[in-house]
Design a protein around this motif. Structure first.
Motif, mmCIF file in Angstrom:
data_model
loop_
_atom_site.group_PDB
_atom_site.id
_atom_site.type_symbol
_atom_site.label_atom_id
_atom_site.label_comp_id
_atom_site.label_asym_id
_atom_site.label_seq_id
_atom_site.Cartn_x
_atom_site.Cartn_y
_atom_site.Cartn_z
ATOM 1 N N ARG A 274 0.842 -1.201 0.000
ATOM 2 C CA ARG A 274 0.000 0.000 0.000
ATOM 3 C C ARG A 274 0.878 1.252 0.000
ATOM 4 N NH1 ARG A 274 -4.484 -1.858 4.564
ATOM 5 N NH2 ARG A 274 -5.850 -2.949 3.102
ATOM 6 N N ILE A 275 0.410 2.258 -0.748
ATOM 7 C CA ILE A 275 1.250 3.463 -0.876
ATOM 8 C C ILE A 275 1.259 4.275 0.425
ATOM 9 C CG2 ILE A 275 -0.543 4.956 -1.911
ATOM 10 C CD1 ILE A 275 1.758 5.969 -3.812
ATOM 11 N N VAL A 276 0.158 4.234 1.175
ATOM 12 C CA VAL A 276 0.125 5.056 2.402
ATOM 13 C C VAL A 276 0.830 4.322 3.540
ATOM 14 C CG1 VAL A 276 -1.312 6.328 4.036
ATOM 15 C CG2 VAL A 276 -2.043 6.117 1.638
ATOM 16 N N GLN A 277 2.072 4.703 3.753
ATOM 17 C CA GLN A 277 2.931 4.163 4.808
ATOM 18 C C GLN A 277 3.660 5.370 5.409
ATOM 19 O OE1 GLN A 277 3.058 0.782 5.143
ATOM 20 N NE2 GLN A 277 2.354 0.058 3.135
ATOM 21 N N THR A 278 4.257 5.186 6.560
ATOM 22 C CA THR A 278 4.947 6.315 7.216
ATOM 23 C C THR A 278 6.032 6.913 6.311
ATOM 24 O OG1 THR A 278 4.459 5.373 9.348
ATOM 25 C CG2 THR A 278 6.227 6.994 9.297
ATOM 26 N N ASP A 279 6.775 6.065 5.613
ATOM 27 C CA ASP A 279 7.841 6.575 4.721
ATOM 28 C C ASP A 279 7.269 7.503 3.651
ATOM 29 O OD1 ASP A 279 9.595 5.078 6.056
ATOM 30 O OD2 ASP A 279 10.064 3.674 4.425
ATOM 31 N N PHE A 280 6.110 7.109 3.102
ATOM 32 C CA PHE A 280 5.482 7.919 2.058
ATOM 33 C C PHE A 280 5.016 9.249 2.647
ATOM 34 C CE2 PHE A 280 1.752 8.999 -0.678
ATOM 35 C CZ PHE A 280 2.456 9.218 -1.857
#
Ligand SMILES: C[S@@+](CC[C@H](N)C(=O)[O-])C[C@H]1O[C@@H](n2cnc3c(N)ncnc32)[C@H](O)[C@@H]1O
Length: 234
Positions: free
Chosen positions: A149-155
């Motif tokens: 999934r694109i929504v991660q803390t890094d993103f």
């Protein structure tokens, strides 16, 4: 310019795809090379000069994963005093959107065909965008795929750098599990503050057009969750 020929070849494939699906009208007369020259952004070796990209210098909204471009097109038409930059990898959607942009003679819309994380990391200077939108991103609903999934803390770290202080992040999904994950990731990020009082989803905003994937969600009986946060980086 990186891979201009590859891009032109890809755009030809899009032309062929869109022609087969009977959707290329005005753009067919104009030619995809010209359409791309008007609306596409070839990635330079370094940073994209966003100031030189648009006809008018005005606030910039970034949308990642616009799919067939419904929402981005409608917003670019309805809000001419904002510039819109879309990043997508889906070729047929890009072909459709640049054709529609030409039909409507838009001068406030540009498209990048590439992976959004790569573009943001290597080609966009910090503090470039006033708003970021991510509508109905791929849900990767199997647990073993959640890491995609694109929504991660890094993103969010990356977004926080690319959006101005006080800029908005607007996400929407029709997958309950992803909505909860987005909420937790945003709420736990030190730079983002919910526009609602507490970990509460936002009401559907007037400016967000209904997209193909939202309609699909409705057909499947899914709910829709909007999250609107402010970038409060220091
Ligand atoms: C489920 S679709 C949603 C499309 C559109 N927003 C809508 O609501 O109809 C997700 C889109 O995100 C695009 N996408 C996924 N990851 C991406 C990435 N890293 N960079 C650019 N586009 C991406 C996919 O190609 C796909 O078109």
């Amino acid at each position: 310019m990186i891979c201009a020929n590859i891009l032109i070849n890809k755009m030809r494939k899009i032309q062929s795809f869109v022609r087969r699906s009977g959707r290329l009208t005005l753009g067919q007369k104009m030619g995809l090379t010209e359409l791309w020259a008007n609306y596409g952004v070839d990635l330079p070796k370094g940073r994209i000069n966003l100031d030189a990209l648009f006809v008018k210098r005005q606030k910039i909204v970034l949308e990642v994963g616009f799919g067939n471009g419904d929402s981005l097109l409608e917003m670019a038409i309805k809000i001419p005093d904002r510039n819109f930059l879309g990043i997508e990898v889906y070729e047929a959607g890009i072909g459709r959107l640049i054709n529609e942009a030409y039909k409507h003679q838009l001068s406030n819309l540009k498209i990048i065909k590439a992976d959004a994380v790569e573009v943001l990391t290597n080609h966009i200077k910090d503090g470039s965008f006033n708003r970021f939108q991510l509508f109905f991103p791929d849900p990767w609903h199997k647990k073993k795929h959640h890491k995609r999934r694109i929504v991660q803390t890094d993103f969010l770290d990356l977004l926080s750098r690319k959006i101005i202080k006080g800029g908005k992040v607007h996400m929407a999904t029709d997958w309950a599990h992803y909505a909860t994950a987005m909420m937790n990731t945003l709420e736990n990020h030190p730079h983002f503050k919910n526009t609602q009082n507490g970990p509460i989803y936002s009401p559907r905003s007037e400016y967000r057009p209904i997209t193909k994937f939202e309609r699909r969600g409705h057909r499947l009986g899914h709910g829709v969750w909007d999250l609107i946060f402010i970038n409060e980086k220091t």
